[in-house]
Design a protein around this motif. Structure first.
Motif, mmCIF file in Angstrom:
data_model
loop_
_atom_site.group_PDB
_atom_site.id
_atom_site.type_symbol
_atom_site.label_atom_id
_atom_site.label_comp_id
_atom_site.label_asym_id
_atom_site.label_seq_id
_atom_site.Cartn_x
_atom_site.Cartn_y
_atom_site.Cartn_z
ATOM 1 N N LYS A 185 0.839 -1.211 0.000
ATOM 2 C CA LYS A 185 0.000 0.000 0.000
ATOM 3 C C LYS A 185 0.875 1.262 0.000
ATOM 4 O O LYS A 185 1.834 1.370 0.763
ATOM 5 C CB LYS A 185 -0.902 -0.005 1.228
ATOM 6 N N GLY A 186 0.554 2.183 -0.907
ATOM 7 C CA GLY A 186 1.300 3.430 -1.009
ATOM 8 C C GLY A 186 2.488 3.362 -1.944
ATOM 9 O O GLY A 186 3.055 4.398 -2.306
ATOM 10 N N GLN A 187 2.846 2.154 -2.355
ATOM 11 C CA GLN A 187 3.976 1.992 -3.268
ATOM 12 C C GLN A 187 3.471 2.024 -4.722
ATOM 13 O O GLN A 187 2.287 1.780 -4.985
ATOM 14 C CB GLN A 187 4.696 0.675 -2.995
ATOM 15 N N PRO A 188 4.385 2.325 -5.684
ATOM 16 C CA PRO A 188 3.957 2.362 -7.096
ATOM 17 C C PRO A 188 3.334 1.038 -7.533
ATOM 18 O O PRO A 188 3.844 -0.043 -7.196
ATOM 19 C CB PRO A 188 5.261 2.643 -7.846
ATOM 20 N N LYS A 189 2.256 1.133 -8.287
ATOM 21 C CA LYS A 189 1.583 -0.062 -8.793
ATOM 22 C C LYS A 189 2.239 -0.483 -10.107
ATOM 23 O O LYS A 189 2.357 0.319 -11.038
ATOM 24 C CB LYS A 189 0.105 0.236 -9.030
ATOM 25 N N PRO A 190 2.709 -1.744 -10.192
ATOM 26 C CA PRO A 190 3.395 -2.165 -11.421
ATOM 27 C C PRO A 190 2.456 -2.261 -12.620
ATOM 28 O O PRO A 190 1.300 -2.677 -12.479
ATOM 29 C CB PRO A 190 3.955 -3.548 -11.065
ATOM 30 N N ASP A 191 2.949 -1.872 -13.760
ATOM 31 C CA ASP A 191 2.188 -1.958 -15.007
ATOM 32 C C ASP A 191 2.594 -3.256 -15.711
ATOM 33 O O ASP A 191 3.721 -3.393 -16.185
ATOM 34 C CB ASP A 191 2.509 -0.759 -15.888
ATOM 35 N N SER A 192 1.665 -4.200 -15.782
ATOM 36 C CA SER A 192 1.980 -5.516 -16.358
ATOM 37 C C SER A 192 2.403 -5.430 -17.818
ATOM 38 O O SER A 192 3.153 -6.268 -18.316
ATOM 39 C CB SER A 192 0.786 -6.458 -16.215
ATOM 40 N N LYS A 193 1.943 -4.375 -18.508
ATOM 41 C CA LYS A 193 2.304 -4.225 -19.921
ATOM 42 C C LYS A 193 3.771 -3.828 -20.101
ATOM 43 O O LYS A 193 4.351 -4.049 -21.161
ATOM 44 C CB LYS A 193 1.406 -3.182 -20.582
ATOM 45 N N LEU A 194 4.334 -3.204 -19.066
ATOM 46 C CA LEU A 194 5.726 -2.760 -19.143
ATOM 47 C C LEU A 194 6.685 -3.727 -18.454
ATOM 48 O O LEU A 194 7.885 -3.486 -18.410
ATOM 49 C CB LEU A 194 5.861 -1.362 -18.502
ATOM 50 N N ARG A 195 6.143 -4.786 -17.897
ATOM 51 C CA ARG A 195 6.957 -5.760 -17.153
ATOM 52 C C ARG A 195 7.953 -6.453 -18.088
ATOM 53 O O ARG A 195 7.638 -6.773 -19.229
ATOM 54 C CB ARG A 195 6.059 -6.797 -16.501
ATOM 55 N N ASP A 196 9.160 -6.666 -17.594
ATOM 56 C CA ASP A 196 10.209 -7.309 -18.401
ATOM 57 C C ASP A 196 11.061 -8.196 -17.496
ATOM 58 O O ASP A 196 10.973 -8.109 -16.262
ATOM 59 C CB ASP A 196 11.079 -6.243 -19.075
#
Length: 598
Positions: A511-522
């Motif tokens: 909570k409060g941390q950046p939410k990862p974008d699955s489309k940009l995951r590598d």
């Protein structure tokens, strides 16, 4: 009669079968009759003595079996008054008499003919009026070991099996391995134990889980007895194909081996030598064959027994069961405290690199390398096997590595060591000469890095290599086991809203941390020898400053990129040279077009 003449003679029997039998069915008759004639010839010198002994012991109401074996000098006998030549004297009763003769063999031989389903073929030949003609054909060839050695006989069987497999579109390579490849494997297996194997009266065990017709077992025995006549190799094996098993068993019988150690069945789903361990092992499992039919049994053992069973590290994909045989052999290794084991197995290229970090294949490689079991991998030339032209590799695996090999793996590129065969056999167009076998064996035995001069083909000295004055061709390379390991890290980047602002997690431990974008995951593969954070700072952050690593998803993997370690860079040709060549081709085409228009 040499081996080639003998094979041709036996093959001529096919002329009698043509019409009544399909080509793919010739082997059902020729193979068991060849075995029958071989056994018939082996027992011929002691026939009279056996019949006399039988009468004597039966008169005394004593079981004659042990006495009959003693008279023959073998682990088998035939107590019928008939033999193949005597059968020729009564054409009208050949059918009944042949059955009677076969039933006169001891139990282990009768089992061989049951595997061939020989009785079915005798009935069929009788119905077609061919039984006497076929029996007569075989009765007229002499297959006594005095005239046809065990080695020659093995080659005859292998050639016949290959021919029949080709006719029926089967995979000939599932049955046997080229003899020169076996000799190389045997050399590699024994070279580090040469001193121990020369001791008088030494006994060692050898196992082949894919025994075929017994070629690997036979050559290993010949090698050891040639090195030390007083040594004894106790051979064990299991084979799935019934005909190959029958031939292997017959061969072992004639050589005086205990055939109770030769088993019939599927090694992976039905190990018939459970709990046994061996000094040495050899195997050439079928390449790229799926194991879907036995998937249930394999998965059950993997899940229930774990590392107490054979398949603890993991399971490969169903389309290729090669690594299952590797794990099976590892489970059969004698513990290090009891002297340890060494084995050689032939695999295709797939087990070297197939599977990402965390996959079954990668976990199996990880187990082998982290437990320091892999001594060497030798890359063989293409077109070496009868059923395929693909690249193949010999893995030498041991839990008794000498000190200079600890935590190291040797890779040998022997792909250029071959000579062309005078006549191709199926897909086999190349072979190893005795010199090639000796060179490869020496490369392995010395366990050192070796580079060749591309111009002369001679080994380059350490000084020349250090000076870097010549481009060198690597032939033998030594690596630490950790070189083949890597960590797959998951690189995340933040999800952003329509204003480009970073979206944060609203609940949970993040909570409060950046939410990862699955489309940009590598993902990135980091060498096991390198710190992840250092790699990330150097290779990733300069390009994507907002990225971070999800350490929960990090996986360790292992692969052996064999060819990469032997790659030699060839600089591109000069542009002027290429231009001149193109101009020459263009001018030639223009001239040809001009000639057509005239």
């Amino acid at each position: 009669m040499n081996q080639q003449q003998l094979s041709s003679f036996i093959w001529s029997v096919a002329d009698l079968l043509r019409g009544d039998y399909k080509q793919s069915e010739y082997g059902k008759v020729i193979l068991p009759f060849t075995v029958l004639r071989r056994l018939d010839c082996v027992l011929e010198p002691t026939k009279a003595a056996v019949l006399k002994e039988k009468a004597k012991r039966e008169k005394a109401n004593v079981n004659p079996e042990a006495f009959l074996r003693r008279e023959t000098g073998h682990n088998f006998y035939n107590d019928s008054p008939l033999d193949l030549k005597k059968l020729m004297g009564d054409q009208d009763h050949i059918h009944e008499n042949l059955f009677s003769y076969i039933n006169g063999f001891s139990e282990e031989v009768r089992d061989i003919f049951e595997c061939f389903e020989f009785h079915t073929q005798i009935e069929r030949l009788h119905r077609n009026g061919l039984l006497y003609l076929i029996t007569e054909k075989f009765a007229n060839i002499d297959l006594h070991p005095q005239f046809v050695t065990n080695a020659q006989m093995g080659l005859v069987f292998e050639e016949l099996i290959r021919k029949f497999a080709e006719l029926s579109n089967e995979t000939a390579g599932e049955h046997f391995t080229p003899r020169e490849v076996i000799r190389l494997m045997v050399n590699l297996l024994f070279i580090e134990d040469d001193d121990a194997l020369t001791k008088p009266g030494i006994v060692r065990s050898l196992y082949d889980p894919t025994a075929g017709t017994g070629g690997m077992l036979s050559i290993a025995e010949e090698h050891l007895s040639g090195q030390n006549p007083e040594a004894r190799l106790v051979m064990h094996g299991q084979e799935l194909n019934a005909e190959s098993y029958a031939i292997c068993k017959a061969d072992m019988l004639i050589k005086g081996q205990d055939i109770k150690n030769i088993k019939h069945g599927n090694t992976l789903s039905d190990d018939q030598l459970p709990g046994q361990h061996f000094d040495y092992m050899l195997s050439n499992p079928p390449f790229g064959v799926e194991w879907k039919k036995i998937q249930k049994e394999i998965k059950k053992e993997h899940q229930q027994d774990g590392f107490n069973g054979r398949f603890g590290p993991g399971l490969p994909r169903v389309s290729d069961g090669s690594l299952l045989f590797l794990m099976h052999l590892i489970s059969k290794m004698r513990p290090s405290k009891d002297g340890g084991s060494r084995f050689g197995i032939v695999l295709n290229g797939s087990p070297l690199f197939t599977g990402n970090a965390g996959s079954g294949e990668s976990e199996i490689r990880r187990y082998v390398l982290e437990n320091d079991l892999l001594e060497a991998i030798i890359g063989l030339p293409t077109d070496m096997f009868y059923n395929t032209g693909i690249s193949t590799y010999i893995w030498i695996v041991s839990n008794k590595k000498p000190k200079n090999r600890k935590d190291k793996v040797q890779l040998i590129d022997a792909s250029g060591m071959w000579q062309k065969m005078r006549k191709s056999l199926g897909s086999k167009r190349k072979e190893l000469s005795d010199e090639h076998i000796e060179n490869i064996t020496n490369l392995f035995g010395k366990a050192k890095e070796v580079y060749l001069d591309p111009e002369t083909g001679k080994k380059l000295s350490g000084k020349v290599l250090a000076a870097g004055k010549k481009q060198a061709i690597p032939i033998s390379r030594i690596f630490k086991t950790t070189v083949f390991g890597y960590q797959t890290i998951t690189v995340e980047r933040p999800e952003r809203d329509e204003n480009g602002e970073i979206v944060t997690e609203e609940k949970g431990k993040h909570k409060g941390q950046p939410k990862p974008d699955s489309k940009l995951r590598d993902t990135e593969d980091v060498p096991l020898t390198e710190e992840i954070d250092e790699y990330f700072q150097r290779e990733v952050l300069p390009h994507v400053p907002d990225a971070w690593i999800d350490h929960d998803k990090t996986k360790i993997g292992y692969e052996i990129p064999f060819n990469r370690h032997f790659y030699v860079f060839k600089p591109p040709r000069d542009l002027d040279e290429i231009d001149a060549e193109l101009k020459g081709v263009t001018d030639k085409i223009v001239t040809m077009i001009g000639e057509l228009s005239q």
